[in-house]
Scaffold this motif. Structure first.
Motif, PDB file in Angstrom:
ATOM      1  N   CYS A 180       0.824  -1.214   0.000  1.00  0.00           N
ATOM      2  CA  CYS A 180       0.000   0.000   0.000  1.00  0.00           C
ATOM      3  C   CYS A 180       0.855   1.260   0.000  1.00  0.00           C
ATOM      4  CB  CYS A 180      -0.878   0.049   1.256  1.00  0.00           C
ATOM      5  SG  CYS A 180      -2.182  -1.166   1.287  1.00  0.00           S
ATOM      6  N   GLY A 181       2.148   1.125   0.297  1.00  0.00           N
ATOM      7  CA  GLY A 181       2.976   2.316   0.460  1.00  0.00           C
ATOM      8  C   GLY A 181       2.599   3.115   1.692  1.00  0.00           C
ATOM      9  N   LEU A 182       2.169   2.375   2.725  1.00  0.00           N
ATOM     10  CA  LEU A 182       1.710   3.025   3.954  1.00  0.00           C
ATOM     11  C   LEU A 182       2.618   2.670   5.123  1.00  0.00           C
ATOM     12  CD1 LEU A 182      -2.153   2.660   4.461  1.00  0.00           C
ATOM     13  CD2 LEU A 182      -0.814   4.776   4.349  1.00  0.00           C
ATOM     14  N   HIS A 183       3.034   3.669   5.859  1.00  0.00           N
ATOM     15  CA  HIS A 183       3.819   3.465   7.077  1.00  0.00           C
ATOM     16  C   HIS A 183       2.960   2.745   8.121  1.00  0.00           C
ATOM     17  CE1 HIS A 183       6.085   4.428  10.722  1.00  0.00           C
ATOM     18  NE2 HIS A 183       7.065   4.903   9.990  1.00  0.00           N
ATOM     19  N   PHE A 244      13.543  -1.383  11.110  1.00  0.00           N
ATOM     20  CA  PHE A 244      12.803  -2.098  12.147  1.00  0.00           C
ATOM     21  C   PHE A 244      12.269  -1.095  13.148  1.00  0.00           C
ATOM     22  CE2 PHE A 244      12.890  -3.497  16.542  1.00  0.00           C
ATOM     23  CZ  PHE A 244      12.068  -4.597  16.515  1.00  0.00           C
ATOM     24  N   LYS A 245      11.056  -1.316  13.591  1.00  0.00           N
ATOM     25  CA  LYS A 245      10.516  -0.518  14.675  1.00  0.00           C
ATOM     26  C   LYS A 245       9.474  -1.350  15.413  1.00  0.00           C
ATOM     27  CE  LYS A 245       8.939   4.083  15.758  1.00  0.00           C
ATOM     28  NZ  LYS A 245       8.465   5.376  15.314  1.00  0.00           N
ATOM     29  N   THR A 246       9.373  -1.132  16.713  1.00  0.00           N
ATOM     30  CA  THR A 246       8.309  -1.796  17.460  1.00  0.00           C
ATOM     31  C   THR A 246       7.044  -0.962  17.340  1.00  0.00           C
ATOM     32  OG1 THR A 246       9.907  -2.731  18.999  1.00  0.00           O
ATOM     33  CG2 THR A 246       7.615  -2.659  19.709  1.00  0.00           C
ATOM     34  N   SER A 251       7.045  -6.395  16.285  1.00  0.00           N
ATOM     35  CA  SER A 251       8.089  -6.000  15.351  1.00  0.00           C
ATOM     36  C   SER A 251       7.467  -5.584  14.024  1.00  0.00           C
ATOM     37  CB  SER A 251       9.057  -7.160  15.133  1.00  0.00           C
ATOM     38  OG  SER A 251       8.378  -8.266  14.585  1.00  0.00           O
ATOM     39  N   ALA A 252       7.921  -4.462  13.505  1.00  0.00           N
ATOM     40  CA  ALA A 252       7.457  -3.993  12.204  1.00  0.00           C
ATOM     41  C   ALA A 252       8.662  -3.725  11.319  1.00  0.00           C
ATOM     42  CB  ALA A 252       6.639  -2.712  12.369  1.00  0.00           C
ATOM     43  N   CYS A 258       9.454   5.013   1.132  1.00  0.00           N
ATOM     44  CA  CYS A 258       8.284   4.969   0.242  1.00  0.00           C
ATOM     45  C   CYS A 258       7.011   4.489   0.932  1.00  0.00           C
ATOM     46  CB  CYS A 258       8.578   4.171  -1.026  1.00  0.00           C
ATOM     47  SG  CYS A 258       8.896   2.424  -0.766  1.00  0.00           S
ATOM     48  N   GLN A 259       7.060   4.267   2.238  1.00  0.00           N
ATOM     49  CA  GLN A 259       5.817   3.973   2.965  1.00  0.00           C
ATOM     50  C   GLN A 259       5.444   5.233   3.750  1.00  0.00           C
ATOM     51  OE1 GLN A 259       7.211  -0.509   3.891  1.00  0.00           O
ATOM     52  NE2 GLN A 259       5.167  -0.083   4.692  1.00  0.00           N
TER      53      GLN A 259
END
Length: 263
Positions: A180-183, A244-246, A251-252, A258-259
């Motif tokens: 989707c290009g979404l964060h 990487f981010k929580t 975990s994401a 581009c998101q």
DNA sequence: TGACTTGTTCAAAT
DNA sequence: GATTTGAACAAGTC
């Protein structure tokens, strides 16, 4: 990790290997994995019975029993199913073993024992009591949007919330948002109907594709994250580097360049 | 050796 | 009360 596509492939596996055979022996080992029943009742119900059909909702598998009711399996982190020809081939980490009178056995295995085994009479009532949302491959676009549009949480957490829609886990949520290009931290209620429509479309497309290849990550090479969740990878779309981010305690992995973060 | 993993549930906060 | 957040759980892997 068993998300909707894995559970669907487990369902097919049960259909192909283990239906309509009389169960002559039942062993069950991990009592803390029981749901809504006791070991004695489970064994008594299964012995002499037959597996007669299957039904999947989200990450739950219901196996209809010939004498009524359903055997419920939930796969947690590490659940799996296996049919074995010989008794002494019992797989490692077997939780429930059904020996068929004629030959062979069906095993439910779970190394980390976070799955569930239970008996359910009325599947719809069970799902209602749990508060589970519609299955991710059954929900309509309008119903999806209705359920999501006023949520004030982030999109990744919402997608994994089984009460909104059942079946999406951590790994596929990363891929849906990548497509989707979404964060992942985008606010659901800021996405608008258009944004949510796109999330819905990607969710359905990706899950259908994953189901069609029996959740085999090696046959999902058109996608990016499945089987490949790492930081520092080169983004195939923009050449950026994955991070990487929580997010919501999970975990994401995503491409920050581009998101887009909608907040 | 201990940090890390995820689906679910429950308690706490809003 | 409804919604959201965060911690806890289990146990094998590296």
């Amino acid at each position: 990790m068993p998300e909707l596509p894995e559970v669907e492939s487990f369902r097919r596996y049960v259909e192909e290997t283990s239906l309509n055979q009389e169960i002559s022996g039942v062993s069950f080992r991990n009592e803390h994995m029981l749901l809504n029943t006791s070991k004695a009742k489970l064994v008594k119900t299964l012995k002499g019975n037959k597996l007669a059909g299957t039904l999947r909702h989200g990450k739950y598998l219901f196996i209809r029993l010939a004498k009524g009711g359903h055997l419920l399996l939930h796969f947690g982190l590490t659940g799996d199913v296996a049919y074995v020809d010989e008794k002494d081939d019992e797989p490692r980490f077997t939780v429930l073993l059904l020996e068929f009178k004629k030959s062979g056995s069906f095993a439910f295995t779970d190394s980390r024992q976070m799955g569930k085994v239970g008996l359910v009479d009325d599947v719809n009532k069970f799902l209602r009591n749990k508060g589970w949302g519609p299955d991710a491959l059954q929900v309509t676009k309008d119903e999806f949007i209705d359920r999501f549009e006023s949520r004030r949480t982030n999109i990744k957490t919402a997608l994994m919330n089984q009460k909104l829609v059942a079946g999406v886990g951590n790994e596929f949520s990363d891929e849906i948002l990548f497509q989707c290009g979404l964060h992942p931290e985008s606010r659901v209620d800021k996405l608008g109907r258009k944004g949510l429509e796109n999330v819905y479309k990607q969710m359905v497309t990706i899950l259908k594709k994953a189901v069609s290849v029996n959740a085999d990550r090696d046959r999902l090479s058109q996608y990016f994250f499945p089987g490949n969740r790492k930081a520092g990878l080169e983004c195939p779309r923009c050449g950026g580097k994955t991070e990487f981010k929580t997010v919501g305690g999970r975990s994401a992995y995503f491409c920050p360049s581009c998101q887009e973060l909608v907040a």
